[in-house]
Design a protein around this motif. Structure first.
Motif, mmCIF file in Angstrom:
data_model
loop_
_atom_site.group_PDB
_atom_site.id
_atom_site.type_symbol
_atom_site.label_atom_id
_atom_site.label_comp_id
_atom_site.label_asym_id
_atom_site.label_seq_id
_atom_site.Cartn_x
_atom_site.Cartn_y
_atom_site.Cartn_z
ATOM 1 N N ARG A 186 -4.944 11.989 58.866
ATOM 2 C CA ARG A 186 -4.723 11.207 57.647
ATOM 3 C C ARG A 186 -3.789 10.036 57.945
ATOM 4 N N PRO A 187 -3.750 9.059 57.043
ATOM 5 C CA PRO A 187 -2.765 7.982 57.177
ATOM 6 C C PRO A 187 -1.341 8.533 56.981
ATOM 7 N N ALA A 188 -0.379 7.841 57.508
ATOM 8 C CA ALA A 188 1.031 8.218 57.319
ATOM 9 C C ALA A 188 1.529 7.636 55.994
ATOM 10 N N TRP A 189 0.843 8.003 54.918
ATOM 11 C CA TRP A 189 1.175 7.446 53.600
ATOM 12 C C TRP A 189 2.604 7.757 53.184
ATOM 13 N N GLU A 190 3.205 8.798 53.764
ATOM 14 C CA GLU A 190 4.584 9.123 53.401
ATOM 15 C C GLU A 190 5.535 7.970 53.709
ATOM 16 N N ARG A 191 5.158 7.105 54.639
ATOM 17 C CA ARG A 191 5.992 5.947 54.973
ATOM 18 C C ARG A 191 6.081 4.948 53.820
ATOM 19 N N VAL A 192 5.110 4.979 52.915
ATOM 20 C CA VAL A 192 5.079 3.997 51.823
ATOM 21 C C VAL A 192 5.267 4.653 50.455
ATOM 22 N N GLY A 193 5.811 5.877 50.443
ATOM 23 C CA GLY A 193 6.210 6.492 49.189
ATOM 24 C C GLY A 193 5.370 7.651 48.696
ATOM 25 N N VAL A 194 4.280 8.002 49.379
ATOM 26 C CA VAL A 194 3.474 9.147 48.978
ATOM 27 C C VAL A 194 4.213 10.422 49.386
ATOM 28 N N GLU A 195 4.155 11.436 48.508
ATOM 29 C CA GLU A 195 4.832 12.699 48.791
ATOM 30 C C GLU A 195 3.795 13.753 49.170
ATOM 31 N N PHE A 196 3.978 14.371 50.330
ATOM 32 C CA PHE A 196 3.104 15.454 50.774
ATOM 33 C C PHE A 196 3.792 16.792 50.548
ATOM 34 N N VAL A 197 3.071 17.725 49.950
ATOM 35 C CA VAL A 197 3.636 19.018 49.580
ATOM 36 C C VAL A 197 2.649 20.126 49.936
ATOM 37 N N ASN A 198 3.127 21.365 49.879
ATOM 38 C CA ASN A 198 2.243 22.501 50.107
ATOM 39 C C ASN A 198 1.449 22.870 48.862
ATOM 40 N N ASP A 199 2.024 22.599 47.679
ATOM 41 C CA ASP A 199 1.376 22.968 46.422
ATOM 42 C C ASP A 199 1.686 21.888 45.397
ATOM 43 N N VAL A 200 0.662 21.256 44.885
ATOM 44 C CA VAL A 200 0.841 20.135 43.961
ATOM 45 C C VAL A 200 0.880 20.575 42.498
ATOM 46 N N PRO B 133 8.979 20.211 38.639
ATOM 47 C CA PRO B 133 8.986 20.323 40.099
ATOM 48 C C PRO B 133 10.405 20.184 40.643
ATOM 49 N N LYS B 134 10.601 20.717 41.819
ATOM 50 C CA LYS B 134 11.923 20.680 42.455
ATOM 51 C C LYS B 134 12.430 19.237 42.519
ATOM 52 N N GLU B 135 13.684 19.068 42.178
ATOM 53 C CA GLU B 135 14.378 17.780 42.230
ATOM 54 C C GLU B 135 13.827 16.763 41.223
ATOM 55 N N THR B 136 13.107 17.232 40.215
ATOM 56 C CA THR B 136 12.619 16.350 39.159
ATOM 57 C C THR B 136 13.456 16.549 37.899
ATOM 58 N N ALA C 150 2.866 22.023 40.261
ATOM 59 C CA ALA C 150 3.943 21.686 39.320
ATOM 60 C C ALA C 150 3.907 20.203 38.954
ATOM 61 N N PHE C 151 3.652 19.340 39.935
ATOM 62 C CA PHE C 151 3.556 17.901 39.669
ATOM 63 C C PHE C 151 2.356 17.600 38.781
ATOM 64 N N GLU C 152 1.253 18.235 39.094
ATOM 65 C CA GLU C 152 0.015 18.041 38.352
ATOM 66 C C GLU C 152 0.170 18.493 36.904
#
Length: 480
Positions: free
Chosen positions: A262-276, A334-337, A278-280
């Motif tokens: 995948r792209p390194a989208w985390e460099r531009v602000g995308v958050e990668f998690v194990n389970d989405v 979600p954590k830290e929200t 809570a955010f969803e």
């Protein structure tokens, strides 16, 4: 106003992503993130090939091609300041309605590692009542029986994967970017059900070689009309035929399950998690559900823009009560929200004068939105004996919007409900408001089993007709 241009050269970019559904949201969100990432020398293999399958997109496709697929994105700040970006992440655009073979071959290419989707909530061909994939749809039956001549997104992707498998071009990820609960799981259900019905051998390959990560996407992006195009180009000094504008808030949270990289989208602000999850849940239950609660009463009140409605204290109070009283008990943050800050920011975002989103856009396709945004929490509220007045009011307002097609100022309007069935239409036209509760998005929830719900709903259905939406809303807000 100075346009922020991208610094990479298209000749240096290769394509790693196929995106189906190149609408305004994709161009303001996923393509925006990718555009920034392509500045990095080690990320040049993640250019996007856009695919349009609908002939209704023909004009946009032609316009984008006429300007080498580049376009401008105006990001509208809540403080009134705007920033314009030139986006070049789209490296190719294929019209499937003109060249279906090119779509299939592109999906099969070894360099393509991700197929991303923005095909709308209703685009996954799920029965709005049961949630099951509809194998009886005529277009679906055609594609199952004629795999080499697809017409639906399911047929195109299945044939592309079949060719990919035959050529030995490796695994791939299908990434849904639509507003659905567990959108990756939903996409997996839809595509694997279709493929299982069409090709057992391909179905086995997909189980081993395709992943479907869940994701949560967020950026308010209005549709763009001719007046917007003129305004945006005047502000930027551009001659863009297909400019896009959006709010300054942006978020993308993705489960990190990409089988082919995948792209390194985390460099531009995308958050990668194990389970989405809570955010969803937070986003769908608060932002999207609040949009649904707002749009029908506000439209019936005579408003046409979200920000104008949100500068009416009645609607601000309605949404705050809904978020704080009805929904917050069912939304673990979600954590830290900071959930209170999140809700406060939502009100600011909705009221953003620079964005000035269209209420008609939010009203569009309620049949697909209610089962996703409203019904899951409503069923919990009924079970827990909660206050139901805001949601019974909403469903009564939705019925009024669909049935009478005239707002409080006497203006008529067209209803855009692409998934409305002939049976649904009968329930809408019925003089008995209870029949409306058999509408596709409601029928599986058996709302008539709740006496409290039905009594309140019937009360609001009658009083909205008698006194008008604003008078009724005043009674709801003033009781809190």
């Amino acid at each position: 106003m100075k346009i922020v241009d991208y610094k990479y050269h298209s000749k240096d970019i290769t394509q790693g992503i196929v995106h189906i559904g190149v609408g305004n949201f994709h161009r303001a969100h996923q393509a925006f993130y990718t555009n920034v990432l392509l500045e990095d020398n080690d990320q040049k293999e993640w250019g996007i090939c856009g695919i349009s399958l609908l002939s209704s997109d023909e004009k946009n496709v032609e316009n984008l091609k006429s300007q080498d697929l580049d376009y401008t994105l105006t990001v509208c700040g809540r403080d009134g300041s705007d920033q314009v970006y030139k986006i070049g992440a789209l490296q190719e655009l294929i019209a499937g309605y003109e060249n279906p073979k090119a779509v299939i071959d592109k999906i099969a290419e070894r360099s393509i590692k991700i197929i991303s989707l923005t095909i709308t909530e209703g685009g996954y061909n799920l029965d709005k009542g049961t949630g099951n994939f509809d194998l009886e749809d005529e277009k679906i039956k055609h594609d199952i029986e004629n795999p080499r001549f697809p017409s639906t997104v399911f047929g195109f992707i299945a044939e592309g994967l079949r060719v990919r498998k035959h050529r030995g071009n490796g695994s791939i990820t299908i990434l849904s970017c639509d507003n659905l609960q567990h959108n990756g799981d939903t996409a997996k259900k839809a595509f694997t059900t279709f493929i299982n019905a069409q090709d057992d051998e391909l179905a086995s390959w997909v189980m081993q070689n395709v992943t479907f990560p869940n994701s949560m996407v967020d950026r308010i992006t209005p549709s763009t009309n001719p007046a917007d195009i003129k305004r945006l180009n005047a502000n930027s000094g551009s001659t863009d035929k297909v400019p896009v504008y959006c709010e300054d808030f942006i978020q993308w949270v993705i489960e990190d399950d990409f089988i082919a990289g995948r792209p390194a989208w985390e460099r531009v602000g995308v958050e990668f998690v194990n389970d989405v999850s809570a955010f969803e849940n937070m986003k769908l239950s608060l932002l999207n559900a609040s949009h649904t609660l707002l749009c029908y009463p506000a439209f019936l009140s005579g408003y046409r823009k979200v920000d104008n409605a949100m500068h009416d204290p009645l609607f601000t109070a309605l949404l705050m009560d809904f978020m704080n009283i009805d929904i917050t008990p069912y939304v673990p943050a979600p954590k830290e929200t900071n959930l209170e800050l999140y809700k406060k920011t939502l009100i600011e975002r909705f009221a953003n004068r620079s964005v000035s989103d269209q209420l008609s856009r939010l009203c569009y396709d309620g049949i697909s939105k209610f089962p996703v945004y409203i019904m899951p929490n409503l069923s919990k509220m009924i079970k827990d004996g909660k206050d139901l007045k805001r949601i019974t009011f909403l469903i009564a307002a939705y019925r009024h919007y669909l049935k009478y097609k005239k707002d409080s100022k006497g203006l008529t309007y067209d209803v855009a409900e692409p998934w409305l069935t002939s049976e649904d239409s009968k329930f809408i036209e019925s003089s008995n408001p209870l029949d409306f509760l058999n509408l596709t998005p409601f029928k599986s929830y058996n709302l008539m089993a709740s006496e409290k719900f039905t009594q309140e709903y019937l009360y609001y259905a009658e009083i909205i007709k008698e006194k008008g939406i604003t008078a009724v809303l005043n009674t709801i807000v003033s009781k809190n």
